[in-house]
Enzyme design. Structure first.
Site, short mmCIF file in Angstrom:
data_model
loop_
_atom_site.label_atom_id
_atom_site.label_comp_id
_atom_site.label_asym_id
_atom_site.label_seq_id
_atom_site.Cartn_x
_atom_site.Cartn_y
_atom_site.Cartn_z
N ARG A 163 25.85 59.40 128.59
CA ARG A 163 25.31 58.97 130.05
C ARG A 163 26.42 59.12 130.87
O ARG A 163 26.79 58.31 131.75
CB ARG A 163 25.06 57.48 129.81
CG ARG A 163 23.67 57.21 128.84
CD ARG A 163 22.45 57.69 129.63
NE ARG A 163 21.23 57.03 129.08
CZ ARG A 163 20.68 57.79 128.13
NH1 ARG A 163 21.33 58.84 127.30
NH2 ARG A 163 19.61 57.24 127.44
N SER A 239 16.80 51.66 130.36
CA SER A 239 17.93 50.94 129.90
C SER A 239 18.87 50.37 131.02
O SER A 239 19.34 51.12 131.73
CB SER A 239 18.65 51.89 128.95
OG SER A 239 17.82 52.59 127.91
N GLU A 335 24.52 50.48 132.55
CA GLU A 335 24.19 52.05 132.72
C GLU A 335 23.68 52.17 134.11
O GLU A 335 23.79 53.40 134.68
CB GLU A 335 23.11 52.25 131.62
CG GLU A 335 22.90 53.88 131.35
CD GLU A 335 21.44 54.34 131.46
OE1 GLU A 335 20.96 54.90 132.49
OE2 GLU A 335 20.93 54.11 130.37
N1 EPU Z 1 16.65 47.68 118.97
C1 EPU Z 1 16.47 46.13 118.68
N2 EPU Z 1 15.82 45.42 119.53
C2 EPU Z 1 15.27 45.96 120.80
C3 EPU Z 1 15.59 47.22 120.96
C4 EPU Z 1 16.51 48.03 119.95
O1 EPU Z 1 16.72 45.75 117.55
O2 EPU Z 1 14.87 45.21 121.67
C5 EPU Z 1 17.33 48.45 117.94
C6 EPU Z 1 16.53 48.75 116.94
O3 EPU Z 1 17.20 49.01 115.63
C7 EPU Z 1 16.11 50.12 117.35
C8 EPU Z 1 17.23 50.71 117.86
O4 EPU Z 1 17.82 49.37 118.59
O5 EPU Z 1 15.69 51.00 116.25
C9 EPU Z 1 17.13 51.81 118.83
O6 EPU Z 1 15.97 51.51 119.72
P1 EPU Z 1 15.31 52.73 120.56
O7 EPU Z 1 15.05 53.63 119.81
O8 EPU Z 1 14.43 51.99 121.67
O9 EPU Z 1 16.46 53.30 121.43
P2 EPU Z 1 17.65 52.62 122.23
O10 EPU Z 1 19.18 53.18 121.92
O11 EPU Z 1 17.38 51.22 122.75
C10 EPU Z 1 18.10 54.83 123.70
C11 EPU Z 1 18.34 55.19 125.17
C12 EPU Z 1 16.79 55.43 125.83
C13 EPU Z 1 16.32 56.20 124.98
C14 EPU Z 1 16.04 55.83 123.47
C15 EPU Z 1 15.44 56.93 122.89
C16 EPU Z 1 20.29 54.27 125.90
C17 EPU Z 1 21.08 53.38 126.79
N3 EPU Z 1 19.11 54.07 125.82
O12 EPU Z 1 17.64 53.52 123.63
O13 EPU Z 1 16.87 55.68 127.22
O14 EPU Z 1 14.90 56.40 125.55
O15 EPU Z 1 17.41 55.57 123.07
O16 EPU Z 1 16.40 57.98 122.83
O17 EPU Z 1 20.87 55.07 125.20
C18 EPU Z 1 17.09 55.09 129.25
O18 EPU Z 1 18.29 55.54 129.55
O19 EPU Z 1 16.66 54.53 130.54
C19 EPU Z 1 16.44 55.04 128.08
C20 EPU Z 1 15.13 54.35 128.22
#
Ligand code: EPU
Length: 339
Positions: A163, A239, A335
């Protein structure tokens, strides 16, 4: 003369749906218009606005806001399995992904449904489901807002990180990106389905064997639509925070009290921990504070339920940062850009 409007409401121009005004506002459709505008010496500072999907307005915007509407999608060169496409920076990102997938061009299907413009994609090196923009990036062209000079940035010049890019650090606010060149594949696409939810969703779609880029795009759209609020319904910027990178020692420490804490080891020896998990553990998930809050299906997303001010959202973000720091010793970083 390029016309410059004054005192324009930015509510339609940001996906948080926040109220703020731009002192001066100008829509740019071509590089020629941009050059003409710069010769007119508009009120400073100049700021570039794309889809407004990664911005939190906490006050009115002074100087001149340049709304990017530079369009265009074209295939520049074709090789056996590869094409270079040139994309106008004011194109909508998701429409561009759809266009590529419809033409059978692979490489950005995992980045389906990300809001915002093509020009914003390299600034924060957008990424999702195992793919980042840098994986397909070749070069971009930009105009220096200080000198009016055009410049080409090749991949190595952009200093892409998670990012992150040079346009968020050293060159923050300096360049107006006018177009990107991406390298996509025509057949033999490299498919990325390792990200848990994708393979599960493809199975549910009864896809067997190697999925097509259409099927992957469809799966990503299904996952994003099920987890992330539609900004047309609930104001948000995806995010709000980055996923922090912490030391192995700190991660082990967290694991002692939370044996199932998720974490992904990085090549640099650090561990990336999902900010959504940290925020949920601190009790914020699904919590509403006035007209703002943390989204019930993904704690990492802050929303405006209508009527919230940018300051209220920023205040909530501050409280979340504070509680994650106190409970886990992990510093969260926004972010979204806060203006
Ligand atoms: N999780 C929780 N609670 C929550 C959300 C997530 O416990 O409310 C934990 C779970 O263990 C889950 C893990 O976090 O398995 C990962 O969650 P998720 O797959 O939703 O991905 P993320 O790391 O929260 C990132 C990006 C997203 C992108 C997804 C999928 C960042 C800051 N965000 O989210 O990007 O869509 O991965 O690749 O890196 C964005 O940048 O606006 C965005 C949505």
């Amino acid at each position: 003369m390029i016309s410059i409007n004054t005192h324009i409401s930015l509510r339609p121009f940001n996906t948080f749906g926040l109220d703020a005004n731009a002192a001066h506002f100008c829509t740019i459709h071509t590089i020629q218009e941009l050059s003409q505008l710069l010769r007119q010496a508009p009120p400073q500072p100049l700021r570039v606005l794309g889809g407004g999907s990664n911005i939190l307005f906490v006050q009115d915007v002074d100087g001149t806001l340049l709304k990017n509407e530079i369009k265009g999608k074209e295939i520049l060169h074709t090789w056996a399995n590869k094409v270079h496409v040139r994309l106008g920076s004011g194109e909508n990102w998701h429409e561009t992904v759809r266009w590529a997938v419809e033409q059978g061009l692979g490489g950005i299907e995992n980045l389906s449904l990300i809001p915002g413009t093509v020009g914003a994609a390299p600034v924060q090196n957008i990424g999702a489901y195992g793919v980042e923009l840098k994986d397909v990036f070749v070069r971009l062209h930009a105009v220096d807002l200080l000198t009016g000079q055009s410049k080409t940035f090749w991949k190595k010049d952009c200093l892409f990180g998670y990012r992150d890019s040079i346009f968020k650090s050293v060159h923050k606010g300096r360049y107006f990106i006018t177009d990107l060149v991406l390298s996509l594949t025509r057949q033999h696409h490299s498919i990325h389905v390792q990200y848990g939810d994708i393979s599960k969703t493809l199975e549910a779609m009864q896809v067997t064997g190697k999925p097509t880029i259409h099927q992957i795009s469809k799966a990503v759209i299904a996952i994003r639509s099920s987890k992330l609020p539609d900004p047309k319904v609930i104001g948000n910027c995806g995010s709000f925070f980055k996923n922090p990178e912490i030391t192995t020692a700190l991660f082990e420490n967290i694991r002692q009290n939370h044996p199932t804490a998720p974490g992904y080891p990085l090549p640099n020896g650090q561990v990336k921990i999902p900010a959504g998990w940290l925020i949920e553990q601190c009790g914020w998930k699904g919590k509403r504070v006035g007209n703002t809050g943390s989204y019930e299906k993904q704690a990492l997303v802050l929303f405006n339920h209508g009527g919230a001010t940018g300051t209220e959202v920023a205040q909530l973000a501050k409280e979340i940062i504070q509680s994650v720091k106190t409970r886990f010793g992990v510093p969260l970083e926004a972010e979204v850009n806060i203006w």
